[in-house]
Design a protein around this motif. Sequence first.
Motif, PDB file in Angstrom:
ATOM      1  N   TRP A   1       8.778  -8.970  -6.380  1.00 31.27           N
ATOM      2  CA  TRP A   1       8.267  -7.887  -5.987  1.00 31.27           C
ATOM      3  C   TRP A   1       8.971  -6.411  -6.340  1.00 31.27           C
ATOM      4  O   TRP A   1       8.265  -5.370  -6.038  1.00 31.27           O
ATOM      5  CB  TRP A   1       7.804  -8.109  -4.472  1.00 31.27           C
ATOM      6  N   GLN A   2      10.126  -6.526  -6.834  1.00 32.77           N
ATOM      7  CA  GLN A   2      10.745  -5.246  -6.985  1.00 32.77           C
ATOM      8  C   GLN A   2      10.081  -4.620  -8.483  1.00 32.77           C
ATOM      9  O   GLN A   2       9.876  -3.488  -8.492  1.00 32.77           O
ATOM     10  CB  GLN A   2      12.182  -5.425  -7.508  1.00 32.77           C
ATOM     11  N   LYS A   3       9.597  -5.452  -9.582  1.00 26.61           N
ATOM     12  CA  LYS A   3       8.938  -4.862 -10.465  1.00 26.61           C
ATOM     13  C   LYS A   3       7.636  -4.385 -10.299  1.00 26.61           C
ATOM     14  O   LYS A   3       7.217  -3.213 -10.730  1.00 26.61           O
ATOM     15  CB  LYS A   3       8.853  -5.879 -11.669  1.00 26.61           C
ATOM     16  N   PRO A   4       6.911  -5.368  -9.643  1.00 30.50           N
ATOM     17  CA  PRO A   4       5.251  -4.553  -9.294  1.00 30.50           C
ATOM     18  C   PRO A   4       5.555  -3.376  -8.277  1.00 30.50           C
ATOM     19  O   PRO A   4       4.349  -2.482  -8.443  1.00 30.50           O
ATOM     20  CB  PRO A   4       4.712  -5.641  -8.391  1.00 30.50           C
ATOM     21  N   LEU A   5       6.338  -3.128  -7.529  1.00 27.76           N
ATOM     22  CA  LEU A   5       6.670  -2.098  -6.723  1.00 27.76           C
ATOM     23  C   LEU A   5       6.805  -0.716  -7.440  1.00 27.76           C
ATOM     24  O   LEU A   5       6.651   0.439  -7.200  1.00 27.76           O
ATOM     25  CB  LEU A   5       7.581  -2.125  -5.613  1.00 27.76           C
ATOM     26  N   GLN A   6       7.384  -0.666  -8.634  1.00 25.64           N
ATOM     27  CA  GLN A   6       7.771   0.407  -9.679  1.00 25.64           C
ATOM     28  C   GLN A   6       6.591   1.075 -10.046  1.00 25.64           C
ATOM     29  O   GLN A   6       6.605   2.253 -10.246  1.00 25.64           O
ATOM     30  CB  GLN A   6       8.476  -0.268 -10.863  1.00 25.64           C
ATOM     31  N   ALA A   7       5.271   0.370 -10.031  1.00 23.17           N
ATOM     32  CA  ALA A   7       4.171   1.087 -10.259  1.00 23.17           C
ATOM     33  C   ALA A   7       3.941   2.401  -9.213  1.00 23.17           C
ATOM     34  O   ALA A   7       3.280   3.176  -9.475  1.00 23.17           O
ATOM     35  CB  ALA A   7       2.908   0.272 -10.415  1.00 23.17           C
TER      36      ALA A   7
ATOM     37  N   VAL B   1       0.858  -1.205  -0.110  1.00 26.67           N
ATOM     38  CA  VAL B   1      -0.077  -0.043   0.252  1.00 26.67           C
ATOM     39  C   VAL B   1       0.984   1.322   0.089  1.00 26.67           C
ATOM     40  O   VAL B   1       1.697   1.332   0.970  1.00 26.67           O
ATOM     41  CB  VAL B   1      -0.934   0.074   1.173  1.00 26.67           C
ATOM     42  N   GLY B   2       0.824   2.010  -0.999  1.00 22.85           N
ATOM     43  CA  GLY B   2       1.590   3.138  -1.043  1.00 22.85           C
ATOM     44  C   GLY B   2       3.157   2.776  -1.588  1.00 22.85           C
ATOM     45  O   GLY B   2       3.515   1.738  -1.811  1.00 22.85           O
ATOM     46  N   ALA B   3       3.710   3.904  -1.576  1.00 19.31           N
ATOM     47  CA  ALA B   3       5.073   3.884  -1.988  1.00 19.31           C
ATOM     48  C   ALA B   3       5.967   3.443  -0.758  1.00 19.31           C
ATOM     49  O   ALA B   3       5.844   3.878   0.299  1.00 19.31           O
ATOM     50  CB  ALA B   3       5.912   5.088  -2.446  1.00 19.31           C
ATOM     51  N   PRO B   4       7.188   2.670  -1.056  1.00 19.16           N
ATOM     52  CA  PRO B   4       8.133   2.302   0.090  1.00 19.16           C
ATOM     53  C   PRO B   4       9.122   3.231   0.140  1.00 19.16           C
ATOM     54  O   PRO B   4       9.091   4.233  -0.441  1.00 19.16           O
ATOM     55  CB  PRO B   4       8.720   1.045  -0.521  1.00 19.16           C
TER      56      PRO B   4
END
Length: 533
Positions: free
Chosen positions: A453-459, A342-345
Amino acid sequence: MDLLIQEQRPSDEVLPGRKRMLRSISEPFVLATPAGVRIRTRLRPTAAEESALAMIGEHLGRLYRSDLAERVSLGLVPAAQRQRTQRKRAITSRSSSRWAGAITRSAEDQYQLAMRALAAEISQLRSTVDALQKRIDVPVGAKINGIRGYQSRSERFRKTRRLAQIKGRLAVAEESLGAGRPRITVGGRRLWKTRNHLDEASLTQDEWAQKWVAARLFLTADGETGKRGGNETIRIGANGGMVLKVPAPLCETLGDHLALEVPVTFAHRRSEWEDRAANNRCIRYDISYDPVKERWYVDASWSYGDTPVPRLETLISTGLVGVDLNADHLAACRLDASGNPVGAPISIPLELAGRSAGSRDGQLRASITALLDFARDTGCQTIAVEDLNFQRARDTGRETMGRGARGKRFRRTVSSIPTGRFRDRLVSMAANRGLCVIAVDPAYTSRWGSQHWQKPLQASGGTVTRHHAASVAIGRRALGYPIRRREDGPRTRQRTLAGEPSPRPGQARRGPAVVIGRVRPAATSRQGPPGTR
């Protein structure tokens, strides 16, 4: 947990002709909150009061050291044979009953701490011996079962000499542990060894002597519920007045009690301390002296008793914050109850290299405070961290963590990560805010987090690193969800086409199926049932 878990094997074992097997994953657990609290404030005694405090501390320090030596001489015996009653009676005649109780209790605590430290040293030495022996047994320049021998005969010879020295230390430590007689230096072994290296420590003999005397003072008084202020030996009233009971041999010089003129005030947890003192609940006081700053301090401590640990299912019902600890920063990400980011890290700086011990502790506290603020802003009541322990890696680092400048740099990085202190500070500071901490197994969190999970977090935008992905993996493991995901199946009409999703990572795709004596090719995303386009 829904993971591909095989039978557990040693981490350094590689089967010939096969890939390394995945080790078993431990279940997450809730870290217990601190059992007590300790607060500190500064004393401002006059010159006469400083002299009196030093006299009392030196006299009680001599009694403490003699009682500790007697306790060590008894060795590892049952509680009924420790002769604490006889020792306390002998000390009472030279101090008081309450001072004698504090001395004998402190001596027993110091003895048990020394025994635990001796057992930890033996474990460290055994790990080092095993790592050295494995590489020495392999011929020079060879590699057998994943273990590489030393590159030259001279290096192997030096390692055999080091192995002999460590085995000698191990034999002495095991003998001391078996007899129950550890070596204890009251005042600190490091400070004692500094006596022979004053030039390197930039100290004069008088400065060292002041540190040595200050470290060997004993001004500790246990609390007692039902007594005035919670302590009859060192009592601090509601108005801040401090009164100490003087040992019997010093009563002719100092009187029965020593009262300080300047009141004592506690800033941190003041209301809690005042409540305990007003209700006569036990409070322990420790008085110490810092010769460098020329200041006196008093510490007040008390226990909370048995604090119940919340259930894991209750904590993860509203989501949590996953945290990945690194050498120079903390990577954190918010996850909901379903395990979705949820949200940006975020990244929180943790610059500890080249700092003093006090500065490192302050920087660690500041980083943890920022992490707790992030959890508060996102509405989380739980934080998930890895159950890290690099002690074995530190013990055998020179044999198992690389060679040359690169290996040295990697070993320095691992040694600089404050795993134990970070977890202790986080648990205590989170408890002050009503938050809980969950510890998870650190196996494969960085590898699988970066892979899935690194690529999905790019969104979410911003710069996303593999450490942010590892924080998501840590959070998902704490929530009970698998870290790895299936690869995407057919994107177009996936419910009507005869395709099948890709297999899980590590599993091979199913081969062609055999139907009644003939071979039917495996279905693909372009093949569909009759009548479809």
